[in-house]
Motif scaffolding. Sequence first.
Motif, PDB file in Angstrom:
ATOM      1  N   GLY A 115       0.689  -1.133  -0.010  1.00  0.00           N
ATOM      2  CA  GLY A 115      -0.184   0.127  -0.023  1.00  0.00           C
ATOM      3  C   GLY A 115       0.933   1.289   0.001  1.00  0.00           C
ATOM      4  N   THR A 116       2.185   1.183   0.093  1.00  0.00           N
ATOM      5  CA  THR A 116       2.937   2.467  -0.069  1.00  0.00           C
ATOM      6  C   THR A 116       2.724   3.140  -1.394  1.00  0.00           C
ATOM      7  N   LYS A 117       3.113   4.327  -1.544  1.00  0.00           N
ATOM      8  CA  LYS A 117       3.166   5.009  -2.708  1.00  0.00           C
ATOM      9  C   LYS A 117       3.848   4.522  -3.618  1.00  0.00           C
ATOM     10  N   TRP A 118       3.563   4.297  -4.766  1.00  0.00           N
ATOM     11  CA  TRP A 118       4.104   3.653  -6.018  1.00  0.00           C
ATOM     12  C   TRP A 118       4.174   1.977  -5.901  1.00  0.00           C
ATOM     13  N   THR A 119       4.037   1.398  -5.027  1.00  0.00           N
ATOM     14  CA  THR A 119       4.333   0.073  -4.852  1.00  0.00           C
ATOM     15  C   THR A 119       3.250  -0.523  -5.629  1.00  0.00           C
ATOM     16  N   LEU A 167       1.670   0.524  -8.299  1.00  0.00           N
ATOM     17  CA  LEU A 167       1.568   0.526  -9.715  1.00  0.00           C
ATOM     18  C   LEU A 167       2.691  -0.029 -10.287  1.00  0.00           C
ATOM     19  N   MET A 171       6.386   5.193 -14.841  1.00  0.00           N
ATOM     20  CA  MET A 171       6.141   5.958 -13.379  1.00  0.00           C
ATOM     21  C   MET A 171       6.338   7.246 -13.438  1.00  0.00           C
ATOM     22  N   ILE A 176       8.045   9.421 -10.301  1.00  0.00           N
ATOM     23  CA  ILE A 176       8.717   8.513  -9.173  1.00  0.00           C
ATOM     24  C   ILE A 176      10.134   8.877  -9.304  1.00  0.00           C
ATOM     25  N   THR A 182      13.523   6.355  -4.959  1.00  0.00           N
ATOM     26  CA  THR A 182      12.060   5.902  -4.345  1.00  0.00           C
ATOM     27  C   THR A 182      12.164   4.442  -5.338  1.00  0.00           C
ATOM     28  N   ARG A 215      11.758   0.957  -3.417  1.00  0.00           N
ATOM     29  CA  ARG A 215      10.356   0.115  -3.403  1.00  0.00           C
ATOM     30  C   ARG A 215      10.484  -1.123  -4.020  1.00  0.00           C
TER      31      ARG A 215
END
Length: 116
Positions: free
Chosen positions: A28-32, A34, A54, A57, A61, A65
């Motif tokens: 659920g972390t940002k970018w993960t 996607l 992405m 990003i 980061t 990830r």
Amino acid sequence: MDGSEHLILTKAPFGKTCAIEKTLDVIGTKWTFLILHDLLIEGTMRFSDILKSMDGISPKTLALRLRELEHHGLLTRTVYPEVPPRVEYTLTEKGKQLEGVFIEMKRFGLGLIDQH
């Protein structure tokens, strides 16, 4: 659990980790989410290809990830002994198990889009 058991939604017993909460902690972390989405669709991808897909990003980061996903056993990182080095990322069987979650989220999202 091998995923074939029939499950119902329940609350975790007091003092026990909630399985849904744990899942969100991992993906659920940002970018993960996607990153996983792209790997589910594309199969194997190079770092630079993931970075291009992405928008916004940072390389730092993305590297973080990808390391987290590898740590949790959702993807493998393969380094080829070439110059320049080629690194590819592929979902493991554990990572591929998320496909059903993505399909259901797409189904839900399409329902939201169709409402407007």
